[in-house]
Scaffold this motif. Structure first.
Motif, PDB file in Angstrom:
ATOM      1  N   PHE A 172       0.849  -1.190   0.000  1.00  0.00           N
ATOM      2  CA  PHE A 172       0.000   0.000   0.000  1.00  0.00           C
ATOM      3  C   PHE A 172       0.877   1.229   0.000  1.00  0.00           C
ATOM      4  CE2 PHE A 172      -2.418   3.362   2.178  1.00  0.00           C
ATOM      5  CZ  PHE A 172      -3.458   3.466   1.271  1.00  0.00           C
ATOM      6  N   SER A 173       0.764   2.008  -1.023  1.00  0.00           N
ATOM      7  CA  SER A 173       1.602   3.217  -1.060  1.00  0.00           C
ATOM      8  C   SER A 173       0.725   4.462  -1.023  1.00  0.00           C
ATOM      9  CB  SER A 173       2.459   3.188  -2.318  1.00  0.00           C
ATOM     10  OG  SER A 173       1.634   3.026  -3.440  1.00  0.00           O
ATOM     11  N   GLY A 174      -0.551   4.271  -0.735  1.00  0.00           N
ATOM     12  CA  GLY A 174      -1.477   5.402  -0.765  1.00  0.00           C
ATOM     13  C   GLY A 174      -1.778   5.753  -2.208  1.00  0.00           C
ATOM     14  N   LYS A 175      -2.518   6.819  -2.395  1.00  0.00           N
ATOM     15  CA  LYS A 175      -2.791   7.253  -3.769  1.00  0.00           C
ATOM     16  C   LYS A 175      -1.549   7.923  -4.326  1.00  0.00           C
ATOM     17  CE  LYS A 175      -7.683   7.612  -4.423  1.00  0.00           C
ATOM     18  NZ  LYS A 175      -8.708   8.414  -5.093  1.00  0.00           N
ATOM     19  N   LEU A 176      -1.301   7.715  -5.585  1.00  0.00           N
ATOM     20  CA  LEU A 176      -0.074   8.236  -6.194  1.00  0.00           C
ATOM     21  C   LEU A 176      -0.303   9.571  -6.876  1.00  0.00           C
ATOM     22  CD1 LEU A 176       1.208   5.040  -8.071  1.00  0.00           C
ATOM     23  CD2 LEU A 176       2.018   5.923  -5.874  1.00  0.00           C
ATOM     24  N   LYS A 177       0.679  10.463  -6.666  1.00  0.00           N
ATOM     25  CA  LYS A 177       0.698  11.696  -7.444  1.00  0.00           C
ATOM     26  C   LYS A 177       1.830  11.499  -8.463  1.00  0.00           C
ATOM     27  CE  LYS A 177       1.102  16.586  -6.826  1.00  0.00           C
ATOM     28  NZ  LYS A 177       1.859  17.581  -6.111  1.00  0.00           N
ATOM     29  N   VAL A 178       1.515  11.630  -9.720  1.00  0.00           N
ATOM     30  CA  VAL A 178       2.474  11.234 -10.754  1.00  0.00           C
ATOM     31  C   VAL A 178       2.846  12.404 -11.654  1.00  0.00           C
ATOM     32  CG1 VAL A 178       1.680   8.823 -10.786  1.00  0.00           C
ATOM     33  CG2 VAL A 178       0.585  10.505 -12.271  1.00  0.00           C
ATOM     34  N   LEU A 179       4.026  12.300 -12.234  1.00  0.00           N
ATOM     35  CA  LEU A 179       4.499  13.356 -13.141  1.00  0.00           C
ATOM     36  C   LEU A 179       4.586  12.794 -14.561  1.00  0.00           C
ATOM     37  CD1 LEU A 179       5.757  16.201 -13.545  1.00  0.00           C
ATOM     38  CD2 LEU A 179       7.992  15.143 -13.142  1.00  0.00           C
ATOM     39  N   ILE A 180       3.960  13.443 -15.499  1.00  0.00           N
ATOM     40  CA  ILE A 180       4.053  12.993 -16.897  1.00  0.00           C
ATOM     41  C   ILE A 180       5.424  13.404 -17.430  1.00  0.00           C
ATOM     42  CG2 ILE A 180       3.081  13.179 -19.216  1.00  0.00           C
ATOM     43  CD1 ILE A 180       0.337  13.418 -17.960  1.00  0.00           C
ATOM     44  N   GLU A 181       6.217  12.397 -17.797  1.00  0.00           N
ATOM     45  CA  GLU A 181       7.624  12.619 -18.155  1.00  0.00           C
ATOM     46  C   GLU A 181       7.742  13.076 -19.604  1.00  0.00           C
ATOM     47  OE1 GLU A 181      10.624  12.278 -16.173  1.00  0.00           O
ATOM     48  OE2 GLU A 181      11.231  13.268 -18.024  1.00  0.00           O
ATOM     49  N   GLU A 182       8.496  14.134 -19.806  1.00  0.00           N
ATOM     50  CA  GLU A 182       8.627  14.661 -21.168  1.00  0.00           C
ATOM     51  C   GLU A 182      10.052  14.660 -21.686  1.00  0.00           C
ATOM     52  OE1 GLU A 182       6.408  18.501 -21.205  1.00  0.00           O
ATOM     53  OE2 GLU A 182       5.368  17.264 -22.681  1.00  0.00           O
ATOM     54  N   LYS A 183      10.998  14.335 -20.809  1.00  0.00           N
ATOM     55  CA  LYS A 183      12.388  14.359 -21.270  1.00  0.00           C
ATOM     56  C   LYS A 183      12.952  12.936 -21.389  1.00  0.00           C
ATOM     57  CE  LYS A 183      16.967  15.934 -20.274  1.00  0.00           C
ATOM     58  NZ  LYS A 183      17.946  16.412 -19.412  1.00  0.00           N
ATOM     59  N   TYR A 184      12.869  12.187 -20.285  1.00  0.00           N
ATOM     60  CA  TYR A 184      13.456  10.845 -20.276  1.00  0.00           C
ATOM     61  C   TYR A 184      12.465   9.830 -20.815  1.00  0.00           C
ATOM     62  CZ  TYR A 184      16.883  13.095 -17.340  1.00  0.00           C
ATOM     63  OH  TYR A 184      17.852  13.938 -16.874  1.00  0.00           O
ATOM     64  N   SER A 185      13.009   8.707 -21.340  1.00  0.00           N
ATOM     65  CA  SER A 185      12.147   7.629 -21.838  1.00  0.00           C
ATOM     66  C   SER A 185      12.507   6.339 -21.130  1.00  0.00           C
ATOM     67  CB  SER A 185      12.348   7.432 -23.340  1.00  0.00           C
ATOM     68  OG  SER A 185      12.024   8.626 -24.006  1.00  0.00           O
ATOM     69  N   ARG A 186      11.502   5.525 -20.894  1.00  0.00           N
ATOM     70  CA  ARG A 186      11.729   4.212 -20.302  1.00  0.00           C
ATOM     71  C   ARG A 186      12.149   3.201 -21.363  1.00  0.00           C
ATOM     72  NH1 ARG A 186       8.808  -0.164 -20.302  1.00  0.00           N
ATOM     73  NH2 ARG A 186       9.490  -1.632 -18.725  1.00  0.00           N
ATOM     74  N   ALA A 187      11.639   3.407 -22.573  1.00  0.00           N
ATOM     75  CA  ALA A 187      11.824   2.393 -23.615  1.00  0.00           C
ATOM     76  C   ALA A 187      11.723   3.058 -24.984  1.00  0.00           C
ATOM     77  CB  ALA A 187      10.730   1.335 -23.480  1.00  0.00           C
ATOM     78  N   ALA A 188      12.223   2.359 -25.990  1.00  0.00           N
ATOM     79  CA  ALA A 188      12.155   2.907 -27.351  1.00  0.00           C
ATOM     80  C   ALA A 188      11.769   1.786 -28.317  1.00  0.00           C
ATOM     81  CB  ALA A 188      13.500   3.499 -27.741  1.00  0.00           C
ATOM     82  N   ASN A 189      11.276   2.169 -29.470  1.00  0.00           N
ATOM     83  CA  ASN A 189      10.946   1.168 -30.497  1.00  0.00           C
ATOM     84  C   ASN A 189      12.168   0.309 -30.803  1.00  0.00           C
ATOM     85  OD1 ASN A 189       8.317   1.798 -30.920  1.00  0.00           O
ATOM     86  ND2 ASN A 189       8.775   3.369 -32.450  1.00  0.00           N
ATOM     87  N   GLY A 190      11.955  -0.998 -30.882  1.00  0.00           N
ATOM     88  CA  GLY A 190      13.072  -1.888 -31.185  1.00  0.00           C
ATOM     89  C   GLY A 190      13.939  -2.189 -29.972  1.00  0.00           C
ATOM     90  N   GLY A 191      13.608  -1.598 -28.846  1.00  0.00           N
ATOM     91  CA  GLY A 191      14.404  -1.805 -27.632  1.00  0.00           C
ATOM     92  C   GLY A 191      13.892  -2.961 -26.787  1.00  0.00           C
TER      93      GLY A 191
END
Ligand code: PLP
Length: 355
Positions: A172-191
């Motif tokens: 249980f981490s409570g309700k999450l406040k999240v940030l929409i990421e615009e610079k970094y990427s978790r994954a890329a096509n073909g990755g």
């Protein structure tokens, strides 16, 4: 290569540590049970699995895991019902996904029989470690890494599969406040985003730490090309409810094919909730937030099952979600956990009895 499991070597602990553990106050994934399964890939084949006392392992400093990051893992849970019966949830999907991940990282696939028989035998031995407190379970962490040595940047010739178990309280981490990421990427096509590869998670830590410093708990990953479409919520799949429709991003090269995600979709559809699997743009969510049609957002994954999101940040603005007493997140979570804990019928055939 087709290894059939003729036997599993079992070496039990002399004295169990179970009495040292406070089952009424379990953290998540920090206490480990008495035994673990270890299976080596040597001479081109997976060897006979061994179940042994949980212990440290010795590796050569030249083991390729340290240099080239060849590692994959899975996360699953075992549940005990009121009658003491032990269940897994869609374990064959984890087994398949482990091999999908392995293939992408050039790790040899583990035969299904070996994985399933090894896992079941381990759970039979560790059955007393499966907590029964509400919401708790035995978190299971199967992982494979390159133990073979050499500094040449090429796949190793030796690997280790380990399955470790951690009796865990409700996540249980409570309700999450999240940030929409615009610079970094978790994954890329073909990755390797679709694989549960260790390196994917290492790459998430730094952007997540930056978001935490700004007052958010998690990052919403967007597509690496335009950052205009949302893809995952931290290490969970993402769901958005606009009016009464539940939206989720389609699986791709960049998104993990989550077992909870598939289960949420199936349950929502069975309850007559309209579900759309399609790209979800950031602009659409912001418009919906402004006009009041954005009702819910939540992450879906094995650890927390469903993590409701209380609000999100985008560029320099914050948007909050309404508090609904009747919401999809609670309703779907209950349906899934009732199946997992054998509290309700399982029309989907997801429950898998171990004991
Ligand atoms: C990146 C990522 N996405 C989604 C999920 C959710 O997958 P599952 O529901 O199979 O746990 C996980 C966790 O396993 C994850 O690591």
């Amino acid at each position: 290569m087709d290894t059939t499991v003729t036997n599993i070597i079992v070496e039990k602990v002399k004295t169990s540590r179970i009495n040292e553990v406070d089952f009424s106050d379990l953290p998540f994934g920090k206490v480990y049970s008495d035994h673990m399964l270890v299976c080596d890939f040597l001479d081109g084949a997976w060897q006979i699995p061994r179940i042994m006392p949980y212990q440290g392992i010795t590796l050569d400093p030249a083991a390729k895991i340290f240099h080239y990051g060849q590692s994959v893992f899975e996360g699953m849970k075992a549940y005990k019902d009121k009658e003491g019966q032990v269940w897994l949830f869609r374990p064959e999907d984890n087994q398949k996904r482990l091999n999908i991940s392995s293939k992408r990282i050039s790790i040899p696939e583990v035969p299904k029989e070996l994985f399933m028989e090894g896992l079941k035998t381990l759970l039979q031995i560790e059955k007393d470690w499966i907590p029964t407190e509400d919401g708790s379970s035995l978190y299971i962490r199967p992982f494979i890494f390159a133990s073979g040595t050499g500094l040449h940047a090429s796949p190793a010739d030796e690997y280790k599969l380990i399955i470790a178990c951690a009796p865990s309280g409700a996540y249980f981490s409570g309700k999450l406040k999240v940030l929409i990421e615009e610079k970094y990427s978790r994954a890329a096509n073909g990755g390797v985003g679709f694989a549960k590869a260790g390196g994917n998670y290492a790459g998430q830590f730094y952007p997540t730490q930056l978001a935490v410093k700004k007052g958010y708990q998690q990052v919403i990953w967007t597509d690496d090309n335009t950052h205009e479409y949302i893809e995952e919520a931290g290490a969970m799949n993402i769901f958005v409810r606009i009016n009464d429709t539940l939206l989720t991003s389609p699986i791709s090269d960049r998104i993990l094919d989550g077992i909870t995600r598939k289960s949420v979709i199936a349950i929502a559809e069975s309850e007559g909730i309209p579900v759309e699997i399609r790209k979800i743009s950031v602009a659409e969510i912001i418009t919906a937030s402004k006009n009041g049609s954005l009702k819910e957002m939540f992450g879906a994954g094995t650890a927390a099952v469903i993590s409701p999101i209380s609000g999100f940040g985008h560029q320099d603005s914050d948007y909050s979600l309404p508090e609904l007493s009747e919401n999809y997140a609670d309703r779907i979570k209950k349906r899934i956990t009732d199946i997992q804990y054998n509290k309700a019928p399982d029309p989907f055939g997801w429950r898998y009895q171990v004991l």
